[in-house]
Design an enzyme around this catalytic site. Structure first.
Site, PDB file in Angstrom:
ATOM      1  N   HIS A  23       5.374  -4.111  -6.899  1.00 39.86           N
ATOM      2  CA  HIS A  23       4.618  -3.228  -7.786  1.00 39.86           C
ATOM      3  C   HIS A  23       4.710  -3.727  -9.226  1.00 39.86           C
ATOM      4  O   HIS A  23       5.751  -4.259  -9.646  1.00 39.86           O
ATOM      5  CB  HIS A  23       5.168  -1.804  -7.732  1.00 39.86           C
ATOM      6  CG  HIS A  23       5.236  -1.244  -6.349  1.00 39.86           C
ATOM      7  ND1 HIS A  23       4.123  -1.107  -5.543  1.00 39.86           N
ATOM      8  CD2 HIS A  23       6.289  -0.792  -5.625  1.00 39.86           C
ATOM      9  CE1 HIS A  23       4.497  -0.586  -4.383  1.00 39.86           C
ATOM     10  NE2 HIS A  23       5.792  -0.392  -4.410  1.00 39.86           N
ATOM     11  N   GLU A  35      10.566   2.821  -8.028  1.00 37.23           N
ATOM     12  CA  GLU A  35      10.795   3.807  -6.972  1.00 37.23           C
ATOM     13  C   GLU A  35      12.212   3.689  -6.422  1.00 37.23           C
ATOM     14  O   GLU A  35      12.954   2.761  -6.764  1.00 37.23           O
ATOM     15  CB  GLU A  35       9.777   3.611  -5.837  1.00 37.23           C
ATOM     16  CG  GLU A  35       9.864   2.259  -5.170  1.00 37.23           C
ATOM     17  CD  GLU A  35       8.675   1.974  -4.254  1.00 37.23           C
ATOM     18  OE1 GLU A  35       7.662   2.692  -4.328  1.00 37.23           O
ATOM     19  OE2 GLU A  35       8.767   1.016  -3.462  1.00 37.23           O
ATOM     20  N   HIS A  73       9.807  -6.131  -1.793  1.00 36.96           N
ATOM     21  CA  HIS A  73      10.468  -5.214  -0.867  1.00 36.96           C
ATOM     22  C   HIS A  73       9.602  -4.888   0.341  1.00 36.96           C
ATOM     23  O   HIS A  73       8.388  -5.108   0.320  1.00 36.96           O
ATOM     24  CB  HIS A  73      10.851  -3.911  -1.587  1.00 36.96           C
ATOM     25  CG  HIS A  73       9.661  -3.171  -2.133  1.00 36.96           C
ATOM     26  ND1 HIS A  73       9.162  -3.417  -3.391  1.00 36.96           N
ATOM     27  CD2 HIS A  73       8.866  -2.216  -1.604  1.00 36.96           C
ATOM     28  CE1 HIS A  73       8.116  -2.628  -3.611  1.00 36.96           C
ATOM     29  NE2 HIS A  73       7.915  -1.889  -2.533  1.00 36.96           N
ATOM     30  N   ARG A 119       0.059  -6.294  -2.124  1.00 34.63           N
ATOM     31  CA  ARG A 119       0.499  -6.714  -0.797  1.00 34.63           C
ATOM     32  C   ARG A 119       0.590  -8.241  -0.764  1.00 34.63           C
ATOM     33  O   ARG A 119      -0.398  -8.934  -1.041  1.00 34.63           O
ATOM     34  CB  ARG A 119      -0.500  -6.194   0.248  1.00 34.63           C
ATOM     35  CG  ARG A 119       0.054  -6.075   1.647  1.00 34.63           C
ATOM     36  CD  ARG A 119      -0.979  -5.495   2.607  1.00 34.63           C
ATOM     37  NE  ARG A 119      -1.233  -4.087   2.354  1.00 34.63           N
ATOM     38  CZ  ARG A 119      -2.434  -3.559   2.166  1.00 34.63           C
ATOM     39  NH1 ARG A 119      -3.507  -4.313   2.199  1.00 34.63           N
ATOM     40  NH2 ARG A 119      -2.576  -2.271   1.949  1.00 34.63           N
TER      41      ARG A 119
END
Length: 327
Positions: free
Chosen positions: A105, A122, A180, A200
């Site tokens: 991200h 996150e 991740h 992605r």
């Protein structure tokens, strides 16, 4: 204006190519119209997926409308001053019945420049893991950008990624920029910035029901990746029974785990933030000045900033819940 109270929301269930049924079988949530439910968005202000209240006199109002009307009384004056009408966090349960794509991200600066949005830092709290269930966080050694590209081109990226076998209670903090992936057999709670921007990198050449591969964002991801290597990506923490035990703290959120079997008094006069509970085990009630709200296993509730004192009362012998706010 009637007083605010602990707010529940209708979950938003998302079908995913890698989804399963653990959100129902383990957390007790009913998503009968989604046979491969990968995510339950518990509290969301993401455009197109804005949560609606499911309890009390505000039932049917959406989260953005609530922030507009109640402002600091709902989210805290400090939070409202910083984020305005945008509720700053997104709360999810994620069930990986198959491996999720390897992804990354962007940070706030990159997301603002490219997408006019916030970045995405996150954290994950593992609720259930099949034997051998894995999580990828970061790389397994220090590698250069050129080495990374070579492994990616040759379809061997997984050889340089760090995979941890996980157990319930394991925590991973994922700052923007860290590569991740959640792997098959893992159910977890995710707390993140309000952002749906994901790059992605690799999706195992999977095809959907129509025979299409999913879009990759390898060029966008390359600029976002932090290649810093860590010896251990798993978060270490200690739990003290019947007290809030901090597991993650960053500029975007603080997350505690609260494992309790007796009443817990809460006084948040000094916090100036909303509080969210994601209930993982057992059931409890939130008792406040004008009433009480019962929280079942698998439910998520938002306690408005204006409710500065309340009591958590266990209704089963053991309760385990995540507690989240912004410091």
């Amino acid at each position: 204006m009637a007083g605010l109270y602990p707010l529940k929301f209708n979950p938003i269930y998302l079908e995913k190519i890698w989804g399963g049924n653990r959100i129902k079988t383990i957390l007790g949530k009913d998503f009968s119209s989604h046979p491969n439910c990968g995510e339950s968005w518990e509290i969301s202000a993401v455009e197109g997926h804005i949560s609606e209240v499911s309890n009390g006199f505000l039932k049917g109002n959406n989260l953005t409308e609530l922030v507009e009307v109640y402002m600091g009384d709902l989210v805290g004056d400090k939070v409202y001053k910083k984020y305005g009408l945008e509720f700053p966090l997104l709360f999810k349960f994620i069930d990986a019945n198959d491996d999720l794509s390897i992804q990354v991200h962007p940070n706030d600066e990159m997301a603002a420049e490219r997408h006019n949005a916030y970045g995405k830092t996150e954290m994950w709290y593992v609720i259930h893991a099949d034997k051998g269930g894995l999580i990828n966080a970061g790389f397994n050694r220090q590698i250069t950008r050129e080495e990374y590209l070579e492994y990616l081109r040759n379809g061997k990226l997984t050889e340089v990624l760090c995979y941890d076998e996980v157990d319930p209670g394991d925590v991973f903090f994922m700052p923007a920029g860290r590569v991740h992936a959640i792997c098959k057999g893992v159910l977890l709670a995710e707390i993140q910035q309000t952002s749906d921007i994901t790059y992605r990198i690799y999706d195992y050449d999977r095809k959907d029901a129509q025979g299409n591969t999913r879009e990759l964002h390898t060029d966008l991801a390359l600029e976002a990746i932090d290649f810093t290597y860590l010896e251990d990506y798993k978060t270490k923490y200690n739990v003290e029974k019947n007290k809030s035990s901090e597991i993650v703290h960053c500029e975007y959120f603080t997350t505690n785990v609260l494992h309790f079997s007796e009443e817990v008094e809460k006084d948040y006069h000094l916090l100036d933030s909303f509080i969210v509970y994601m209930n993982l085990e057992g059931r409890f009630s939130i008792e406040f000045e004008n009433g009480e709200e019962v929280i079942e296993k698998g439910e998520t509730v938002l306690v408005p900033a204006s409710l500065e004192t309340f009591r958590l009362v266990p209704l089963t012998p053991d309760v385990k819940t995540l507690e989240v706010y912004i410091k």
